[in-house]
Design an enzyme around this catalytic site. Structure first.
Site, PDB file in Angstrom:
ATOM      1  N   ASP A  40       0.504  -0.979   0.152  1.00 19.69           N
ATOM      2  CA  ASP A  40      -0.179  -0.062  -0.274  1.00 19.69           C
ATOM      3  C   ASP A  40       0.693   1.412  -0.117  1.00 19.69           C
ATOM      4  OD1 ASP A  40       0.603  -0.443   3.171  1.00 19.69           O
ATOM      5  OD2 ASP A  40      -0.889  -0.416   3.601  1.00 19.69           O
ATOM      6  N   ASN A  76      -7.806  -2.318  13.945  1.00 17.12           N
ATOM      7  CA  ASN A  76      -9.427  -2.629  14.029  1.00 17.12           C
ATOM      8  C   ASN A  76      -9.183  -4.020  12.659  1.00 17.12           C
ATOM      9  OD1 ASN A  76      -8.148  -1.543  10.749  1.00 17.12           O
ATOM     10  ND2 ASN A  76      -9.887  -0.090  11.355  1.00 17.12           N
ATOM     11  N   HIS A  82      -7.925  -4.033   9.821  1.00 16.45           N
ATOM     12  CA  HIS A  82      -7.209  -4.015   8.063  1.00 16.45           C
ATOM     13  C   HIS A  82      -5.713  -4.955   8.546  1.00 16.45           C
ATOM     14  CE1 HIS A  82      -5.375  -0.138   9.695  1.00 16.45           C
ATOM     15  NE2 HIS A  82      -3.964  -0.655   9.213  1.00 16.45           N
ATOM     16  N   GLU A 124      -9.905  -1.858   4.215  1.00 18.28           N
ATOM     17  CA  GLU A 124     -10.219  -1.517   6.306  1.00 18.28           C
ATOM     18  C   GLU A 124     -11.562  -2.005   6.551  1.00 18.28           C
ATOM     19  OE1 GLU A 124      -8.639   0.089   8.082  1.00 18.28           O
ATOM     20  OE2 GLU A 124      -8.490   2.782   7.176  1.00 18.28           O
TER      21      GLU A 124
HETATM   22  O1  LIG Z   1       2.848  -2.529  12.528  1.00 17.60           O
HETATM   23  P1  LIG Z   1       1.306  -1.601  12.852  1.00 17.60           P
HETATM   24  O2  LIG Z   1       2.320  -0.158  13.424  1.00 17.60           O
HETATM   25  O3  LIG Z   1       0.396  -1.812  13.675  1.00 17.60           O
HETATM   26  O4  LIG Z   1       1.106  -1.055  11.754  1.00 17.60           O
HETATM   27  C1  LIG Z   1      -0.385  -1.760  11.386  1.00 17.60           C
HETATM   28  C2  LIG Z   1      -0.789  -1.831   9.344  1.00 17.60           C
HETATM   29  O5  LIG Z   1      -1.372  -0.847   9.761  1.00 17.60           O
HETATM   30  C3  LIG Z   1      -0.461  -0.760   7.843  1.00 17.60           C
HETATM   31  O6  LIG Z   1       0.437  -0.569   7.609  1.00 17.60           O
HETATM   32  C4  LIG Z   1      -1.483  -0.106   7.480  1.00 17.60           C
HETATM   33  O7  LIG Z   1      -0.791   0.022   5.845  1.00 17.60           O
HETATM   34  C5  LIG Z   1      -0.411  -2.343   8.043  1.00 17.60           C
HETATM   35  O8  LIG Z   1       0.660  -2.724   6.582  1.00 17.60           O
HETATM   36  C6  LIG Z   1       0.082  -2.970   8.762  1.00 17.60           C
HETATM   37  O9  LIG Z   1       0.248  -3.742   8.723  1.00 17.60           O
END
Ligand SMILES: O=P(O)(O)OC[C@H]1O[C@](O)(CO)[C@@H](O)[C@@H]1O
Length: 242
Positions: free
Chosen positions: A67, A136, A138, A143
């Protein structure tokens, strides 16, 4: 699903990195799906260490990030490209032309999502996909909602996600409202998924994702359908899964 629970964060990172390295060793031209966020930073450190110790080369590896924020150019300090450059790309020998990430600065995001999906289709089945999960539920920026997309698409970020991710920005207003993300189908096509999560804040969503029903309101629950899913957790994240 192969679940392994570790006492120590460094051990999670090493085990997950070893799984990725194994893929590259068996196929030096491996294709790898990459994720951002705080969770995989340690895994990337272990990959860098292995590269520095001469254990693995990324010279023929091709990467596909899952992403990117809309509106942020590659050189923006909060872009996911910049994140990857800081934590991995600038420290290993992956050629720039082998790095793929959606162009968040494109003036036509829908067309960019289509272009990226076409690149993924050309790549075929990725050899390994690194993933984590948002609070959440995702995965990537897919989402929670009543419908999920299979292919790369433009997404409106939830306010929850913008707030969580605002830590990396100077203020909440600076967090982009949209992003381009691989769809669930694009990620699920990978031959192997290396999934990592750490910390008690993720325990409840992990229970829903891996013990609950398959539900688009918990996008990570779709991972239950993957035939080769490796899950690496610490004890607090795994609290409800033991
Ligand atoms: O590892 P973190 O900082 O909890 O992020 C959670 C999620 O949010 C994102 O960064 C959004 O892309 C995901 O790639 C990742 O798995």
């Amino acid at each position: 699903m192969k679940l392994t629970v570790f006492k120590n964060e460094k051990d999670i990172d090493q085990a997950a990195a070893d799984s990725v390295i194994e893929v590259i060793k068996s196929n030096p031209e491996a294709t790898i799906g990459l994720a951002t966020g705080q969770t995989p930073v340690g895994l990337y450190q272990k990959l860098v260490q292995a590269h520095q110790n001469g254990k693995v080369s990324f010279k023929q590896v091709t990467t596909y990030n899952i992403d990117e924020y809309a509106g942020l150019a590659k050189d923006h300090p909060q872009s996911f490209y910049d994140f990857m450059k800081t934590h991995l790309f600038s420290k290993v020998d992956v050629p720039e032309e082998n790095i793929h990430i959606p162009d968040g600065a494109s003036s036509d995001l829908e067309a960019e999502a289509e272009r990226y999906e076409a690149e993924l289709e050309k790549a075929g089945q990725l050899d390994v996909q690194i993933l984590s999960i948002g609070l959440n539920g995702h995965i990537g920026f897919n989402e929670p909602g009543h419908t999920l997309h299979a292919e790369t698409h433009v997404v409106t970020l939830t306010e929850d996600t913008r707030e969580v991710n605002s830590q990396a920005f100077s203020s909440l207003e600076d967090v982009p409202k949209k992003a381009i993300t691989m769809g669930i189908g694009s990620m699920m096509k990978a031959k192997k998924i290396v999934f990592i999560a750490k910390g008690e804040a993720k325990a409840s969503i992990l229970k829903q994702a891996f013990k609950g029903p398959i539900d688009p309101l918990v996008p990570g629950s779709l991972l239950q359908l993957h035939p080769n899913l490796e899950v690496y957790l610490d004890e607090s994240a795994a609290e409800y899964l033991k």
